[in-house]
Design a protein around this motif. Structure first.
Motif, PDB file in Angstrom:
ATOM      1  N   ASP A   1     -53.960  70.906  11.464  1.00  0.00           N
ATOM      2  CA  ASP A   1     -53.592  70.865  10.265  1.00  0.00           C
ATOM      3  C   ASP A   1     -54.318  70.008   9.338  1.00  0.00           C
ATOM      4  N   HIS A   2     -54.345  68.661   9.633  1.00  0.00           N
ATOM      5  CA  HIS A   2     -55.053  67.631   8.821  1.00  0.00           C
ATOM      6  C   HIS A   2     -56.314  67.984   8.805  1.00  0.00           C
ATOM      7  N   VAL A   3     -56.960  68.006  10.184  1.00  0.00           N
ATOM      8  CA  VAL A   3     -58.529  68.287  10.143  1.00  0.00           C
ATOM      9  C   VAL A   3     -58.702  69.324   9.310  1.00  0.00           C
ATOM     10  N   LEU A   4     -58.062  70.452   9.237  1.00  0.00           N
ATOM     11  CA  LEU A   4     -58.377  71.569   8.514  1.00  0.00           C
ATOM     12  C   LEU A   4     -58.411  71.190   7.151  1.00  0.00           C
ATOM     13  N   GLY A   5     -57.348  70.573   6.522  1.00  0.00           N
ATOM     14  CA  GLY A   5     -57.326  70.307   5.137  1.00  0.00           C
ATOM     15  C   GLY A   5     -58.254  69.460   4.881  1.00  0.00           C
TER      16      GLY A   5
END
Length: 237
Positions: free
Chosen positions: A53-57
């Motif tokens: 989720d954080h890598v995507l953001g």
């Protein structure tokens, strides 16, 4: 080669990434219902989903920054929220044809878990997390660009649900969900009017009213988005 490995190989072809550590992919495809014992949550995709989720953001934020050099922060934030929302992630997972590869418990299988948007979205993020652990940020960023670049160039979707849009905007910035508080209630019981205040940490509050709590919350969320430059006021559209 076993049928399981054949299937995983087919899925790697579908997503355009071959894992050095195939066990990471297996973990990314394992729903908590398919794990057991006290370590069930640790033996499922949940930790990889958190990471993905954080890598995507981060990756999508960098893509938007490069692709739209004249866009203000509000527009970039709206585009980001649209691209990383759960519905978008579920659509990407559907395009991967991930359903047959998800490991589910009997109960989830019987209730159609392979088609549930929430599970598909989680799997999308967990696969991104697995790619990041397997190859590092560079390959993960390339992986995300491969599957999000086309979506990124589409027009920004209009806001139909201001509360959902504000929550997605806050999530994309690493903020907790907005808090809505009733600050005033006037009028008779058969025709009340509510004033709602919406709060997010580190940002000024916004108040707005409506003839029900639901309408007042939607109005407050919309005013918050307008103030932050995420959407335009109706008179400016």
């Amino acid at each position: 080669m076993s049928r399981k490995r054949d299937n995983l190989g087919q899925f790697e072809t579908s997503i355009g990434y071959v894992f050095a550590d195939r066990s990471l992919l297996e973990l990314a495809l394992t729903h908590v219902s398919a794990a057991s014992g006290v370590r069930a949550r640790l033996d499922s995709y949940q930790r990889l989903e958190f990471l993905g989720d954080h890598v995507l953001g981060l990756a999508v934020s960098a893509m938007l920054y490069r692709a739209f050099p004249d866009a203000e922060e509000g527009e970039l934030s709206q585009r980001l929220a649209d691209l990383v929302r759960k519905e978008a992630c579920a659509e990407v997972a559907l395009a991967w044809q991930v359903g047959p590869h998800i490991r589910l418990g009997p109960g989830e299988i019987q209730t159609g878990g392979r088609r549930k948007a929430a599970i598909l979205a989680n799997i999308c993020e967990s696969v991104i997390g697995a790619v990041f652990i397997d190859g590092g940020y560079g390959p993960a960023e390339q992986f995300i660009e491969q599957h999000w670049s086309g979506r990124m160039l589409k027009p920004v979707n209009p806001v139909r649900d201001a509360k959902s849009a504000l929550q997605e905007w806050a999530q994309a910035r690493g903020l907790p969900p907005p808090v809505y508080r009733v600050t005033d209630r006037v009028g008779p019981d058969h025709s009340p009017r509510f004033t709602i205040q919406v709060e997010l940490p580190g940002l000024p509050t916004v108040e707005s009213g409506g003839r029900s709590k639901r309408l007042a919350e939607q109005s407050a969320a919309e005013e918050f988005l307008i103030r932050q430059g995420v959407i335009r006021a109706p008179s400016d559209a």
